[in-house]
Design an enzyme around this catalytic site. Structure first.
Site, PDB file in Angstrom:
ATOM      1  N   ARG A   1      10.068  28.477  -3.266  1.00  0.00           N
ATOM      2  CA  ARG A   1      10.279  27.902  -1.942  1.00  0.00           C
ATOM      3  C   ARG A   1       9.063  27.052  -1.578  1.00  0.00           C
ATOM      4  NH1 ARG A   1      11.157  33.886   0.446  1.00  0.00           N
ATOM      5  NH2 ARG A   1      13.205  34.367  -0.457  1.00  0.00           N
TER       6      ARG A   1
ATOM      7  N   ARG B   1      65.257   3.819  -4.606  1.00  0.00           N
ATOM      8  CA  ARG B   1      65.175   4.533  -3.329  1.00  0.00           C
ATOM      9  C   ARG B   1      63.930   5.406  -3.232  1.00  0.00           C
ATOM     10  NH1 ARG B   1      70.469   7.710  -1.968  1.00  0.00           N
ATOM     11  NH2 ARG B   1      71.051   7.456  -4.155  1.00  0.00           N
TER      12      ARG B   1
ATOM     13  N   ALA C   1      16.086  34.618  -2.295  1.00  0.00           N
ATOM     14  CA  ALA C   1      16.934  33.795  -1.432  1.00  0.00           C
ATOM     15  C   ALA C   1      16.254  32.482  -1.073  1.00  0.00           C
ATOM     16  CB  ALA C   1      17.293  34.560  -0.164  1.00  0.00           C
TER      17      ALA C   1
ATOM     18  N   ASP D   1      66.956  12.921 -14.099  1.00  0.00           N
ATOM     19  CA  ASP D   1      66.684  13.140 -12.670  1.00  0.00           C
ATOM     20  C   ASP D   1      67.414  14.364 -12.135  1.00  0.00           C
ATOM     21  OD1 ASP D   1      69.305  12.279 -12.634  1.00  0.00           O
ATOM     22  OD2 ASP D   1      68.968  10.595 -11.263  1.00  0.00           O
TER      23      ASP D   1
END
Length: 447
Positions: A424, A17, A407, A103
């Site tokens: 950068r 099931r 940053a 179970d």
């Protein structure tokens, strides 16, 4: 319990099931397979021997219960037949043998201890756990002697007469046997029934026919739940969560909205922990004292130190170690990384395969680029370092103590302690280019 205790766990059911490719008892409740809940309960009873009866072709189940011995019930011919699959291991046992179902994950050690004690007290051949449902229809009835309380019979619902059908004391299936007479009792059980199976419930009739007494012990209905479908699995989960939440609060944690917090069976929460709504704990989480875990956070296989602050919307994945007083903020994911005492990863960042030193600060949008498609590489961030927002740290890389990363930087090499690094692309300005581009496109498209 004063005598030796052995346990047989029946786990051979196919669970059709459930409509699943995995054995029914491997489905999880509070993050742990049901069969392992039952095994752990047996361990809490200090069982000297625990045996697991499995069905054919269940390698995942055998692995899950290892190193406990397993016995295969090749043909599924009933519960008594299943127990006898372990007959050779049952030979020579003394004291008590408890038969449990893999179970049924909700039985407590306290309840099972009462059952074993009841069997011992009267030296009964069999003791059975019973419960009183609001509607007993469909359950086997426990017929007891009103004088001395002994269990006289277990009568299946379809075989009850009018008087027996009115009984609301029902069979849970869990039994405790006198070890010395158990095999003899089980081997005397017949299969003259509609299914041609050997039922464990018939042990009461056999034992009494041999001049032995039996007894029944009452337990709350919720403990007896056996899981045979996905809907029953959900019921078991809900009941287990209620227990875990109550235990957490009783031990000093505050759950602001308990019903929205989901715990694993091994979640460890310290005192004065505050858990906001909609927090989920996977297996393997340990939280120290005075921690706040804000709403919508998810934690699994991680450690959170005292006075740390987590979330909202934080995700701590396996291997995350958050130090005392550290801060892991909103939309931050930590995986296999140490965030040391007082460090801050406040928002919108991914830290994986890394160490963030004490009191370091990780700016918004920072990520550790830890995977090259084949290997995971490590990022080391020294104590007191400051990582500017929207930085990418390409592992393997080391940022020295006290260093500052500007940053928007992409860092690919070692940064010395106390250095400032800004990496950068050079800015390129083209005045008027945007206007010329728009005019060109309008002419081209006729707009």
């Amino acid at each position: 319990m004063s005598r030796e205790l052995s346990v047989v766990v029946l786990a051979a059911g196919m669970g059709t099931r459930m409509k699943s490719e995995i054995p029914k008892v491997m489905h999880k409740v509070a993050g742990k397979p049901m069969v392992n809940h039952v095994i752990d309960t047996a361990a809490n009873l200090n069982a000297t021997k625990t045996m697991i009866v499995v069905g054919p072709d269940m390698p995942n189940l055998i692995e899950a219960v290892s190193p406990l011995p397993t016995f295969e019930q090749t043909d599924r011919l009933g519960t008594a037949h299943a127990v006898l699959a372990a007959k050779e291991a049952l030979r020579g046992l003394t004291g008590n043998v408890l038969v449990l179902y893999a179970d049924s994950p909700l039985f407590t050690a306290e309840t099972l201890s009462r059952l074993v004690a009841a069997r011992e007290d009267g030296d009964h051949a069999v003791a059975v756990l019973g419960f009183r449902p609001e509607n007993p229809t469909g359950y086997g009835r426990l017929v007891t002697d009103p004088g001395n309380g002994e269990l006289l019979a277990i009568v299946e619902d379809k075989e009850c007469d009018e008087t027996q059908r009115a009984i609301n004391f029902c069979n849970s299936g869990v039994m405790c046997f006198r070890a010395e007479s158990m095999i003899e009792t089980l081997e005397a059980i017949g299969n003259t029934n509609a299914k041609g199976e050997y039922y464990l419930t018939d042990a009461v009739e056999v034992a009494r026919a041999n001049g032995n007494s039996c007894v029944a012990v009452e337990v709350a209905e919720e403990e007896t739940l056996g899981v045979n479908s996905r809907s029953q699995l959900a019921v078991a989960e809900a009941l287990m969560q209620e227990r875990l939440r109550e235990a957490a609060m009783a031990n000093g944690a505050t759950l602001i909205d308990p019903g929205s917090v989901y715990l694993a069976c091994d979640t460890k929460l310290g005192r004065d922990v505050i858990i906001e709504p909609n927090v989920v704990f996977g297996p393997g989480v340990t939280v120290g004292d005075d921690v706040t875990i804000k709403a919508f956070s998810h934690l699994e296989s991680c450690v959170v130190g005292d006075k740390a602050d987590i979330g909202p919307y934080a995700r701590l994945r396996p291997g995350a170690e958050i130090g005392a007083g550290a801060r892991v903020g909103n939309f931050v994911e930590i995986k296999k990384a140490v965030v040391e005492d007082g460090a801050k990863v406040n928002h919108l960042s991914y830290i994986g395969d890394a160490r963030v030193g004490a009191k370091a600060n990780i700016g918004a949008g920072t990520i550790t680029c830890n995977y090259d498609g084949y290997r995971k590489q490590h990022t080391e961030i020294g104590a007191g370092a400051f990582i500017g927002s929207n930085s990418a740290l390409v592992a393997p890389v080391t940022i020295g103590e006290g260093a500052i990363i500007g940053a928007g930087s992409t860092i690919t090499g070692t940064v010395e302690a106390d250095a400032l690094v800004i990496e950068r692309a050079q800015r390129l300005d083209k005045p008027g280019w945007a206007k010329l581009f728009r005019e060109k496109m309008k002419a081209l498209l006729g707009k």
